[in-house]
Design a protein around this motif. Structure first.
Motif, PDB file in Angstrom:
ATOM      1  N   ILE A  72      39.134  46.591  35.534  1.00 24.52           N
ATOM      2  CA  ILE A  72      39.016  47.640  36.562  1.00 24.52           C
ATOM      3  C   ILE A  72      39.158  49.020  35.926  1.00 24.52           C
ATOM      4  O   ILE A  72      38.452  49.968  36.278  1.00 24.52           O
ATOM      5  N   GLN A  73      40.080  49.139  34.973  1.00 23.87           N
ATOM      6  CA  GLN A  73      40.363  50.436  34.375  1.00 23.87           C
ATOM      7  C   GLN A  73      39.315  50.854  33.346  1.00 23.87           C
ATOM      8  O   GLN A  73      38.945  52.019  33.284  1.00 23.87           O
ATOM      9  N   ASN A  74      38.830  49.884  32.531  1.00 31.05           N
ATOM     10  CA  ASN A  74      38.024  50.282  31.386  1.00 31.05           C
ATOM     11  C   ASN A  74      37.012  49.232  30.959  1.00 31.05           C
ATOM     12  O   ASN A  74      36.728  49.069  29.768  1.00 31.05           O
ATOM     13  N   GLY A  75      36.465  48.478  31.905  1.00 30.57           N
ATOM     14  CA  GLY A  75      35.396  47.542  31.611  1.00 30.57           C
ATOM     15  C   GLY A  75      35.777  46.425  30.654  1.00 30.57           C
ATOM     16  O   GLY A  75      36.932  46.004  30.591  1.00 30.57           O
ATOM     17  N   TRP A  76      34.769  45.953  29.883  1.00 29.17           N
ATOM     18  CA  TRP A  76      35.002  44.835  28.964  1.00 29.17           C
ATOM     19  C   TRP A  76      36.061  45.161  27.925  1.00 29.17           C
ATOM     20  O   TRP A  76      36.900  44.319  27.591  1.00 29.17           O
ATOM     21  N   ALA A  77      36.017  46.372  27.386  1.00 37.56           N
ATOM     22  CA  ALA A  77      36.996  46.761  26.373  1.00 37.56           C
ATOM     23  C   ALA A  77      38.409  46.743  26.947  1.00 37.56           C
ATOM     24  O   ALA A  77      39.348  46.249  26.315  1.00 37.56           O
ATOM     25  N   GLY A  78      38.565  47.272  28.157  1.00 39.20           N
ATOM     26  CA  GLY A  78      39.880  47.267  28.793  1.00 39.20           C
ATOM     27  C   GLY A  78      40.379  45.865  29.051  1.00 39.20           C
ATOM     28  O   GLY A  78      41.571  45.570  28.865  1.00 39.20           O
ATOM     29  N   ALA A  79      39.482  44.965  29.476  1.00 42.81           N
ATOM     30  CA  ALA A  79      39.876  43.578  29.732  1.00 42.81           C
ATOM     31  C   ALA A  79      40.340  42.898  28.453  1.00 42.81           C
ATOM     32  O   ALA A  79      41.365  42.198  28.439  1.00 42.81           O
ATOM     33  N   ALA A  80      39.597  43.093  27.352  1.00 44.74           N
ATOM     34  CA  ALA A  80      39.972  42.469  26.083  1.00 44.74           C
ATOM     35  C   ALA A  80      41.317  42.988  25.592  1.00 44.74           C
ATOM     36  O   ALA A  80      42.192  42.205  25.181  1.00 44.74           O
ATOM     37  N   VAL A  81      41.513  44.298  25.652  1.00 38.72           N
ATOM     38  CA  VAL A  81      42.788  44.883  25.212  1.00 38.72           C
ATOM     39  C   VAL A  81      43.942  44.374  26.072  1.00 38.72           C
ATOM     40  O   VAL A  81      45.016  44.027  25.565  1.00 38.72           O
ATOM     41  N   ALA A  82      43.739  44.310  27.382  1.00 40.55           N
ATOM     42  CA  ALA A  82      44.791  43.873  28.300  1.00 40.55           C
ATOM     43  C   ALA A  82      45.199  42.435  28.032  1.00 40.55           C
ATOM     44  O   ALA A  82      46.397  42.101  28.004  1.00 40.55           O
ATOM     45  N   VAL A  83      44.227  41.551  27.838  1.00 39.50           N
ATOM     46  CA  VAL A  83      44.533  40.138  27.609  1.00 39.50           C
ATOM     47  C   VAL A  83      45.318  39.959  26.310  1.00 39.50           C
ATOM     48  O   VAL A  83      46.351  39.278  26.275  1.00 39.50           O
ATOM     49  N   PHE A  84      44.850  40.563  25.242  1.00 45.31           N
ATOM     50  CA  PHE A  84      45.564  40.417  23.970  1.00 45.31           C
ATOM     51  C   PHE A  84      46.950  41.043  24.046  1.00 45.31           C
ATOM     52  O   PHE A  84      47.918  40.498  23.495  1.00 45.31           O
TER      53      PHE A  84
END
Length: 397
Positions: free
Chosen positions: A293-305
């Motif tokens: 929601i915050q930053n697209g695919w890059a935000g999702a990847a960073v959040a998960v890791f």
């Protein structure tokens, strides 16, 4: 007790990493039902069916991961991969188990981003009310397991009162520290395992893992621009590092960072949390939705890791300490106090933001009661109840 993870003996007859990845990918696609169900799936697959380890050794792995902050079921899967093929096996197990739900939650976040009006329909109301029932059920189950006597129940209630009065992040940390100190002072009883576990691990590496964990935690408290990738990483790393009790307990930590700070509407936050209940795999994959929601695919990847990294570091750092924890009464008593505090933390979150953001009428109360009965009494699976609640919300709200 501890051996070099890279020794020839440790890998004798070990499966290749890609095989471990495929085994956990299948579980990541089919393991509905939350952390408790995941542990049952792991036991059936790796203890009963494949005989990777004994019942007693599996019990010790579960006990260790339950005592550490982070997602317990994911940590157990990580440890199982590690026992089979060292660090590459651990990475393969984590990727396989986490990838399906993380991708699905990211796609849901991107879908809301492309169609913002979708987040304003009655289906969102249905999911929010479903979340009230889910968290209420989690409080009920965890309270029965972690607060079996008056002292621990008192700790839980006092923690909830403190957090409802002062709900800042620092208060959540302070409350758990005080709960642990009270548990140690009262010498709360905690059953001692009589089982043993031989874990292959290098002698010095655990200290490195713990040092990295501490350094990253300190960095995660530095002020960063809201919505940036660094800010997403910091918010999720702090949550993963400080959450005791698994998926549901992460809710108040993330709510403080994403909703109370004004970065995300409560409706969107709770809608994503409701959808996460219907996903297979770890509930911590909800982080992919927040980052997406915050930053697209890059935000999702960073959040998960970020949210999974601290629990991973602590598993590798905590393995050598397990023999100490399991044999020292004071350490186990402190952990019993922390566990009771976790129940209070979740109880406070049940009221704010979950109840206050969702329940505003007698019809909503009736909906929550029906969803709770479906979960607690009729044992309807959450992956059926979540879409059913969204549909009912679309029809009635």
């Amino acid at each position: 007790m501890f051996r070099d993870a890279r020794s020839k003996d440790a890998h004798a007859g070990a499966l290749p990493a890609w095989h471990i990845f495929l085994l956990f990918l299948r579980l990541g696609l089919t393991s509905f039902g939350g952390p408790t169900a995941h542990l049952g799936f792991f036991h059936q697959e790796f203890v009963k069916r494949r005989r990777w380890l004994s019942d007693s050794a599996y019990g010790e792995v579960v006990a260790l991961c339950q005592l550490l902050p982070g997602p317990a079921s994911s940590q157990v899967g990580l440890a199982l991969g590690f026992l089979k093929r060292g660090y590459s096996g651990a990475a393969a197990a984590w990727f396989g188990f986490t990838l399906p739900s993380a991708l699905l939650m990211t796609l849901f976040a991107l879908g809301l981003g492309l169609w913002p009006d979708a987040g304003e329909g009655g289906w969102i109301t249905g999911l929010k009310l479903f979340v009230v029932a889910v968290v209420a059920q989690a409080v009920w189950q965890m309270g029965r397991n972690l607060c079996p006597d008056s002292p621990r129940l008192t700790i839980a209630v006092l923690v909830a009162i403190g957090l409802l009065t002062v709900g800042a992040t620092w208060m959540q940390i302070l409350a758990l520290l005080v709960a642990g100190a009270v548990g140690a002072a009262l010498k709360l009883p905690q059953p001692q395992s009589a089982e043993t576990l031989t874990i292959p691990v290098q002698t010095r590496r655990p200290m490195v893992f713990f040092a990295v964990f501490v350094v990253l935690l300190v960095l995660a408290f530095l002020p960063l621009a809201s919505g940036s990738l660094g800010w997403i990483w910091a918010e999720l790393y702090r949550a993963g590092a400080l959450v005791f009790g698994g998926g549901h307990v992460v809710l108040p930590w993330l709510q403080e960072g994403f909703v109370a700070s004004g970065s995300m509407p409560a409706d969107t936050f709770l809608a994503g949390y409701g959808v996460a209940q219907a996903m297979p795999g770890p509930l911590f994959s909800f982080s992919a939705f927040l980052g997406g929601i915050q930053n697209g695919w890059a935000g999702a990847a960073v959040a998960v890791f970020a949210v999974f990294l601290p629990g991973t570091l602590l598993v590798f750092a905590g393995l050598p300490l397990w023999s100490y924890i399991r044999s020292h009464e004071l350490a186990r008593a402190a952990l019993a106090g922390v566990n009771a505090g976790v129940v209070g933390l979740l109880l406070a979150a049940l009221y704010d933001p979950v109840w206050t953001s969702a329940v505003d009428s007698s019809g909503a109360v009736a909906f929550v009661l029906l969803a709770w009965v479906s979960l607690a009494i009729w044992r309807v699976p959450v992956w059926i109840l979540a879409p059913g609640s969204a549909l009912a919300g679309l029809l009635f709200f």
